[in-house]
Design an enzyme around this catalytic site. Structure first.
Site, PDB file in Angstrom:
ATOM      1  N   HIS A  66      27.222 -15.902   4.981  1.00 20.48           N
ATOM      2  CA  HIS A  66      25.579 -16.285   4.893  1.00 20.48           C
ATOM      3  C   HIS A  66      25.627 -17.428   4.195  1.00 20.48           C
ATOM      4  CE1 HIS A  66      23.747 -12.910   7.002  1.00 20.48           C
ATOM      5  NE2 HIS A  66      24.452 -12.058   6.554  1.00 20.48           N
ATOM      6  N   GLU A  88      28.516  -3.405  10.462  1.00 19.63           N
ATOM      7  CA  GLU A  88      27.195  -3.394  10.484  1.00 19.63           C
ATOM      8  C   GLU A  88      26.834  -4.250  12.045  1.00 19.63           C
ATOM      9  OE1 GLU A  88      26.218  -6.316   7.300  1.00 19.63           O
ATOM     10  OE2 GLU A  88      26.422  -4.955   5.863  1.00 19.63           O
ATOM     11  N   HIS A 118      25.213  -7.832  11.816  1.00 23.25           N
ATOM     12  CA  HIS A 118      25.621  -8.979  11.302  1.00 23.25           C
ATOM     13  C   HIS A 118      26.685  -9.701  12.043  1.00 23.25           C
ATOM     14  CE1 HIS A 118      27.341 -11.228   7.531  1.00 23.25           C
ATOM     15  NE2 HIS A 118      28.357 -11.100   8.486  1.00 23.25           N
ATOM     16  N   ASP A 171      21.845 -11.938  10.658  1.00 26.39           N
ATOM     17  CA  ASP A 171      21.589 -10.548  11.049  1.00 26.39           C
ATOM     18  C   ASP A 171      20.389 -10.509  11.894  1.00 26.39           C
ATOM     19  OD1 ASP A 171      23.255 -10.069   8.827  1.00 26.39           O
ATOM     20  OD2 ASP A 171      21.752  -9.789   7.280  1.00 26.39           O
TER      21      ASP A 171
HETATM   22  C1  LIG Z   1      23.478  -7.071   3.116  1.00 24.20           C
HETATM   23  C2  LIG Z   1      23.776  -7.433   4.397  1.00 24.20           C
HETATM   24  N1  LIG Z   1      22.566  -7.533   5.212  1.00 24.20           N
HETATM   25  C3  LIG Z   1      25.039  -8.181   4.615  1.00 24.20           C
HETATM   26  O1  LIG Z   1      24.572  -9.479   5.036  1.00 24.20           O
HETATM   27  N2  LIG Z   1      26.188  -7.921   4.347  1.00 24.20           N
HETATM   28  C4  LIG Z   1      27.279  -8.798   4.350  1.00 24.20           C
HETATM   29  C5  LIG Z   1      28.532  -8.391   4.397  1.00 24.20           C
HETATM   30  C6  LIG Z   1      27.271 -10.068   3.426  1.00 24.20           C
HETATM   31  O2  LIG Z   1      26.580 -10.044   2.102  1.00 24.20           O
HETATM   32  O3  LIG Z   1      27.641 -11.127   3.776  1.00 24.20           O
HETATM   33 ZN   LIG Z   2      24.669  -9.714   7.248  1.00 24.85          ZN
END
Ligand SMILES: C[C@@H](N)C(=O)N[C@H](C)C(=O)O
Ligand SMILES: [Zn+2]
Length: 226
Positions: free
Chosen positions: A118, A183, A186, A125
């Site tokens: 991110h 997830e 994601h 997401d």
């Molecule tokens: C916190 C969750 N929404 C997320 O994006 N997790 C991944 C592993 C990240 O933090 O990159």
């Molecule tokens: Zn994510």
């Protein structure tokens, strides 16, 4: 070519050359995307807002790939809901600090020592909304529910929720994204190694109005009507 040469001089030639950083505001690219930017609200696992503005950005190639996935989904009666996209590194650190040791261990939050995809503007997401109603489509778990139900292979829940989750995954995979093992929401864009970890706040990124014609060939449902 000049950029590749410079990159070789500075860092030694590695497998992937860097790509130009261009964070694109998703709402400007297609106004029929829906947004539920949880980290701009208290409705997230930390219980407090982490963004001052509810905005979503990706690096241009990832943003354009996401819009293509959205438009393909529209042919199947769905649109994309974006929960989060580019995330400044300092927000990854805040998420890590707020996460339980189990959530950290299971990989539900990225370790700020490494950084998140991110942070590179290359992870998103997302969920689905139904074109007919504009309502979010139920999935086997909620967003940021750090449990077995969040896995993209979780065999439980309703058949309809699993089918929606798999429809989302197929549409994003067709455009160069890979789903997380943990997830269902994601997705990482394939070119992520070409971009640096960034800590630019949303407030520093320019706002661009959507072009008049974008979205014309996109989804039929638009929040607030046409
Ligand atoms: C916190 C969750 N929404 C997320 O994006 N997790 C991944 C592993 C990240 O933090 O990159
Ligand atoms: Zn994510």
């Amino acid at each position: 070519m000049v950029m590749l040469g410079l990159w070789c001089l500075l860092g030694g030639c590695r497998a992937v050359p860097p790509a130009p950083v261009e964070l694109v505001e998703l709402s400007a690219l297609d106004p029929t995307l829906h947004f539920d930017i949880r980290y701009a609200t208290a409705h997230n696992f930390t219980g407090r807002p982490l963004y001052a503005q509810a905005r979503a950005f990706l690096q241009r190639p990832a943003a354009e790939a996401l819009v293509r996935a959205h438009r393909a989904l529209c042919q199947q009666g769905y649109g994309l809901v974006v929960y989060d996209a580019y995330r400044p590194w300092s927000v990854t650190r805040a998420l890590w600090d707020a996460a339980s040791s189990a959530a950290r261990r299971e990989g539900f939050v990225a370790d700020p020592a490494v950084g998140s995809k991110h942070n590179r503007g290359c992870a998103v997401d997302v969920g689905l909304y139904a074109l007919a109603t504009g309502q979010e489509v139920p999935m086997p778990s909620g967003y940021d529910e750090f449990s077995e139900r969040a896995k993209p292979t979780y065999p439980g829940g309703t058949a309809a929720a699993r089918a929606a989750r798999d429809t989302l995954r197929r549409a994003l995979e067709a455009e160069g994204f890979t789903v997380s093992d943990q997830e269902w929401w994601h997705f990482d864009y394939r070119d992520w190694p070409r971009y640096p970890v960034l800590d630019v706040p949303f407030e520093a990124l320019p706002r661009r109005a959507p072009k008049a014609d974008v979205g014309a060939a996109s989804c039929g449902y638009r929040a607030g009507g046409k």
